[in-house]
Design a protein around this motif. Structure first.
Motif, PDB file in Angstrom:
ATOM      1  N   THR A 129     -15.192  -2.277  -0.059  1.00  0.00           N
ATOM      2  CA  THR A 129     -14.508  -2.293  -1.081  1.00  0.00           C
ATOM      3  C   THR A 129     -15.456  -2.806  -2.287  1.00  0.00           C
ATOM      4  OG1 THR A 129     -12.454  -2.413  -0.015  1.00  0.00           O
ATOM      5  CG2 THR A 129     -12.429  -2.881  -2.361  1.00  0.00           C
ATOM      6  N   SER A 142      -6.876  -2.224  -1.247  1.00  0.00           N
ATOM      7  CA  SER A 142      -7.395  -3.426  -2.023  1.00  0.00           C
ATOM      8  C   SER A 142      -8.153  -2.957  -3.057  1.00  0.00           C
ATOM      9  CB  SER A 142      -8.174  -4.259  -0.895  1.00  0.00           C
ATOM     10  OG  SER A 142      -8.920  -3.768   0.012  1.00  0.00           O
ATOM     11  N   ASP A 144     -13.847   4.630  -0.313  1.00  0.00           N
ATOM     12  CA  ASP A 144     -13.611   3.331   0.421  1.00  0.00           C
ATOM     13  C   ASP A 144     -12.792   3.762   1.584  1.00  0.00           C
ATOM     14  OD1 ASP A 144     -13.695   0.862   0.762  1.00  0.00           O
ATOM     15  OD2 ASP A 144     -11.918   0.304  -0.653  1.00  0.00           O
TER      16      ASP A 144
HETATM   17 MG   LIG Z   1     -11.911  -2.879   2.146  1.00  0.00          MG
END
Ligand SMILES: [Mg+2]
Ligand SMILES: Nc1ncnc2c1ncn2[C@@H]1O[C@H](COP(=O)(O)OP(=O)(O)O)[C@@H](O)[C@H]1O
Length: 264
Positions: A18, A45, A128
């Motif tokens: 991320t 996230s 991601d």
């Molecule tokens: Mg992540």
């Protein structure tokens, strides 16, 4: 220019996927490239790090559900983060898509179909991925033409890397021949300890093992991302570290990485 659709993958959590997606995208957008980030992890996230909440708006789950049902999705689903940087948010509901995909025809191709409708608007699309090799990650691998694998020196094992590369290889053979593994990005490196040097040696050995086993070309990027507590601090402030503290060593490393990756 052919637009690049890049999946940031590793089935291991906490390796910097991320953080890499966020900072690579930020750096590219600052260079004037048009970038779309897709948060493809049910933990969302990335969406949270950018100060958003994917629950109340159209998100990647809504778009995929629309694709599965062949219905038109109404409303805005792209959030403008800054000039040249957009986000399709993630949501906890994405976990449900994995289950509903079971009975869908061409279930590996749903994300690809979603992206097809918007890809011409961007120079780069960065996905991601979630920490698994399940159907969501398979969708990401089927949709991309480029892969970046972040690893921390601690979590590198020939076994883990072998499992990942073997999955990628299967998809490359059966579903998506366009995939290129751009390389492995070493993250959260503590340069001062000898231990890390040992680990880099082990990493090189694992890469050699994987290269010969799968007969494929793969490199470790020259850029290495160091450890800095500011990385987490930036996220708490809902910013990429490049924006939060541009002169930080992690910011400089990600900017150099963006250059190394996009220019080579
Ligand atoms: Mg992540
Ligand atoms: N270079 C770094 N230095 C220090 N902490 C980092 C660095 N990169 C990531 N982190 C932190 O490590 C944790 C895991 O990173 P994250 O990018 O969320 O990994 P993943 O997406 O692979 O699970 C996060 O708390 C993040 O803030």
């Amino acid at each position: 220019m052919k637009n690049k659709i890049t999946a940031i993958v590793n089935q291991k959590g906490g390796v910097g996927k991320t953080t890499t997606a966020l900072n690579l995208s930020y750096a590219l957008s600052e260079e004037g490239k048009k970038v779309l980030l897709i948060d493809f992890d049910p933990q969302a996230s990335l969406t949270v790090a950018l100060g958003h909440n994917g629950e109340n708006i159209c998100n990647i789950q809504t778009l995929m559900a629309g694709e599965i049902e062949e219905s038109k999705v109404e409303g805005e689903y792209v959030i403008k983060i800054k000039d040249n940087l957009d986000l399709i948010p993630g949501t906890l509901d994405l976990a449900g898509i994995e289950i509903s995909l079971v009975n869908v025809m061409s279930r590996e191709m749903i994300l690809k179909q979603v992206i097809k409708k918007i890809e011409n608007d961007y120079d780069y699309i960065i996905i991601d991925c979630s920490p698994s090799l399940g159907m969501l990650t398979i969708n990401a691998l089927a949709a991309c033409n480029s892969i970046i694998i972040p690893v921390t020196p601690e979590y590198l094992s020939a076994k883990g890397l072998g499992l990942l590369i073997s999955s990628i290889n299967k998809i490359k053979k059966r579903i998506n021949t366009n995939i290129e593994i751009d390389g492995i990005l070493i993250t959260m490196m503590n340069e001062r300890t000898n231990l890390s040097k040992e680990m880099i040696k082990a990493l090189n050995e694992s890469v050699e093992f994987v290269k010969s086993k799968f007969n494929l070309n793969m490199k470790i990027f020259e850029s290495k991302i160091p450890v800095s507590v500011k990385t987490g601090e930036a996220i708490l402030n809902r910013k990429s570290i490049i924006e939060y503290e541009p002169k930080n060593k992690v910011s400089e490393a990600y900017q150099y990485f963006a250059w190394e990756w996009s220019e080579n």
